[in-house]
Design a protein around this motif. Structure first.
Motif, PDB file in Angstrom:
ATOM      1  N   GLY A  71       0.816  -1.210   0.000  1.00 22.97           N
ATOM      2  CA  GLY A  71       0.000   0.000   0.000  1.00 22.97           C
ATOM      3  C   GLY A  71       0.849   1.259   0.000  1.00 22.97           C
ATOM      4  N   PHE A  72       0.197   2.414   0.227  1.00 25.54           N
ATOM      5  CA  PHE A  72       0.911   3.693   0.270  1.00 25.54           C
ATOM      6  C   PHE A  72       1.604   3.849   1.620  1.00 25.54           C
ATOM      7  N   LYS A  73       2.770   4.511   1.610  1.00 24.41           N
ATOM      8  CA  LYS A  73       3.471   4.765   2.865  1.00 24.41           C
ATOM      9  C   LYS A  73       2.771   5.884   3.641  1.00 24.41           C
ATOM     10  N   VAL A  74       2.642   5.683   4.932  1.00 24.72           N
ATOM     11  CA  VAL A  74       2.017   6.703   5.780  1.00 24.72           C
ATOM     12  C   VAL A  74       2.844   7.984   5.729  1.00 24.72           C
TER      13      VAL A  74
ATOM     14  N   ALA B 241      -7.446  13.999  10.128  1.00 20.96           N
ATOM     15  CA  ALA B 241      -7.399  13.176   8.917  1.00 20.96           C
ATOM     16  C   ALA B 241      -6.112  12.338   8.854  1.00 20.96           C
ATOM     17  N   THR B 242      -6.253  11.110   8.385  1.00 18.33           N
ATOM     18  CA  THR B 242      -5.087  10.247   8.130  1.00 18.33           C
ATOM     19  C   THR B 242      -4.874  10.031   6.627  1.00 18.33           C
ATOM     20  N   LEU B 243      -5.871  10.427   5.829  1.00 17.81           N
ATOM     21  CA  LEU B 243      -5.746  10.329   4.376  1.00 17.81           C
ATOM     22  C   LEU B 243      -6.405  11.567   3.763  1.00 17.81           C
TER      23      LEU B 243
ATOM     24  N   LEU C  17       3.870  16.268   8.710  1.00 17.21           N
ATOM     25  CA  LEU C  17       3.881  16.602  10.135  1.00 17.21           C
ATOM     26  C   LEU C  17       2.653  16.055  10.849  1.00 17.21           C
ATOM     27  N   LEU C  18       1.550  15.993  10.117  1.00 16.21           N
ATOM     28  CA  LEU C  18       0.308  15.487  10.712  1.00 16.21           C
ATOM     29  C   LEU C  18       0.162  13.980  10.551  1.00 16.21           C
ATOM     30  N   GLY C  19       1.137  13.327   9.918  1.00 16.72           N
ATOM     31  CA  GLY C  19       1.063  11.876   9.716  1.00 16.72           C
ATOM     32  C   GLY C  19      -0.031  11.496   8.742  1.00 16.72           C
TER      33      GLY C  19
END
Length: 521
Positions: free
Chosen positions: A32-35, A130-132, A164-166
């Motif tokens: 998947g995509f890297k965080v 938000a994470t995404l 910065l917000l992950g």
């Protein structure tokens, strides 16, 4: 298939991933995509960018408990977008607006420039935790920028804020060149294409860049169904590193036809692949069904995977010549998987076949498979030059699962020469059996011969065989075939043979058989 975390060699470093949840896309991206990464998704209108981004959002919420913000810049209205997405199974209205939040950023970028837009993004991502984060319509932001450098700085500031917000970012845009300024800044570039190849409309996905990780290169077929996007990695790259061996102890797998099995030294070795080659009507399908039924008699499960005859027609055809297919279909020993003669994708067909074998039958059983026929894969191929590598990868994977496979390939009806439509098939299978017509005094006869059999002795003689209401009868010697040939017989479609020429043919065809005489070990 995918993992959300990859542990480093020392066990101390872990790399978190945002799983896309899209079938096989995580396999292509190795998890998947890297965080915290930023990824560009580009493609022409209608290629599936919006569906991909929304599908990733919904799967991220469902599978990983994530929270998503979807920002649009001068694209379709949110009401229209939600209306279109409502018909797709992955989309859930209950996610709105708490877990999936739609917002427009066009007004800010038009009136306040990138400064105002960045402030809106930072504030929204913090408030929504938000994470995404998705921005749909990056080409609009670029058109409103004062210079290429200003756009470059905007993309960089966006990456920094999200990191910065992950938060992981997907930047959606129309098709751009691979050297576009945005693509040089982001961590990965994915292209969706939608083009006409001949009369077919073909969608494909290509990963051009994925920083800091391995991934599957090249084009992969894409389908859009009511379940959303489905990706089909190329079979030959998906199984490019097969295990070195399958089961140690191999047994003989017969056709249930005494004389044919004797010619094959008791049957074909388990875990191998045999090609039945012949013109239409020579009996390829009936021989393949006989192979499955013989396995069922011995308690071995079998699968028919065909393209032309639906199951009722197939059962009727077999029963008419004394092959008891119906009873074994009813008790579940044999499964009939029919692919309607529609437009298919070659890799999708291979996935369906392999997944059915993996899910339907215990791994410890010896299994039989009958693919009727290879031309079904050829018809589904967008790129014909892939066929040799595709067949090699598919047959290798079947061997790894210890599946003994019979596959048919069709010759032209009026073709005296043996000219295989897929010459590479003869190279990737262990055994080749050729079925041919012989025309003699207004009568058609069938002849059978083994052209090749690896790792085993075999009978090289030419045999006549008949298909009657009592089954398939293979002659017990080469003599009947010799009589037919010496009677001025000729292969269908070829000019009548002269007497002298016939005698020379008889001499070659009438070679005394001897097991192992012409075969190889």
């Amino acid at each position: 298939m995918s993992e959300s975390r990859n542990e480093g060699e020392g066990g101390g470093t872990r790399e978190e991933r945002v799983q896309t949840g899209i079938p096989r896309l995580d396999f292509i991206l190795k998890g998947g995509f890297k965080v915290g990464g930023a990824y560009s998704v580009m493609g022409p209108p209608g290629s599936g960018k919006t569906i991909l981004a929304n599908q990733v959002c919904c799967n991220h919420i469902e599978k990983q408990g994530g929270r998503c913000v979807y920002m649009t810049l001068l694209v379709e209205s949110h009401a229209k977008m939600v209306g279109h997405l409502s018909s797709l199974r992955f989309f859930k209205h209950e996610y709105l607006p708490e877990k999936l939040y739609y917002i427009s950023g066009y007004q800010e970028v038009r009136e306040q420039g990138f400064t105002g837009l960045l402030e809106l993004i930072r504030r929204t991502l913090r408030e929504r935790r938000a994470t995404l984060f998705v921005i749909d319509g990056m080409e609009s932001a670029e058109q409103l920028s004062s210079s290429p450098q200003a756009y470059r700085e905007f993309v960089h500031a966006l990456q920094t804020a999200a990191n910065l917000l992950g938060c992981t970012i997907l930047l959606l845009s129309t098709l751009r060149s691979r050297s576009h300024v945005e693509n040089s800044l982001v961590d990965g570039v994915i292209e969706l294409s939608d083009q006409l190849i001949g009369p077919r409309a073909v969608r494909e996905l290509t990963v051009h860049k994925f920083r800091g990780s391995d991934y599957l290169r090249g084009r992969h077929e894409v389908e859009i169904t009511d379940a959303g996007l489905i990706i089909h990695p190329r079979t030959e790259i998906q199984f490019s590193k097969p295990p070195e061996q399958a089961r140690e102890q191999r047994v003989r797998m017969g056709f249930g036809l005494k004389r044919l099995d004797e010619m094959l030294g008791g049957g074909v070795p388990s875990g191998s692949t045999i090609a039945l080659v012949g013109a239409p009507g020579t009996g390829k399908t009936l021989l393949g069904l006989s192979f499955l039924v013989e396995g069922a008699r011995q308690g071995q499960r079998g699968t028919y995977f065909g393209f032309y005859e639906p199951p009722p027609r197939l059962i009727e055809k077999a029963e008419d010549v004394g092959i008891p297919l119906e009873r074994y279909v009813k008790d579940g020993s044999i499964k009939l998987e029919w692919q309607p003669p529609l437009e298919h994708f070659m890799d999708s067909l291979a996935e369906q076949l392999l997944e059915k074998l993996r899910l339907d039958e215990p791994q410890e059983e010896r299994r039989r498979l009958f693919i009727d026929g290879a031309e079904g894969f050829r018809a589904a191929a967008v790129y014909a030059d892939r066929i040799p590598r595709f067949l090699s990868a598919l047959t290798n994977q079947l061997r790894m699962q210890d599946v003994t496979t019979v596959i048919t390939d069709e010759l032209e009806l009026f073709q005296p020469e043996l000219d295989l439509p897929t010459p590479e098939l003869a190279n990737v299978v262990e055994t080749v059996v050729v079925l041919r017509y012989l025309e003699l005094r207004s009568q058609m006869y069938r002849l059978l011969s083994i052209m090749k059999m690896r790792e085993s002795a075999y009978d090289t003689s030419l045999r006549e065989f008949r298909i009657t209401s009592k089954g398939i009868d293979v002659a017990d010697s080469f003599e009947s075939a010799e009589v037919l040939l010496s009677g001025h017989g000729r292969l269908r479609g070829s000019p009548p043979a002269r007497k002298g020429a016939t005698r020379r043919t008889v001499k070659r065809a009438g070679k005394k058989p001897g097991k192992g005489g012409g075969g190889k070990r």
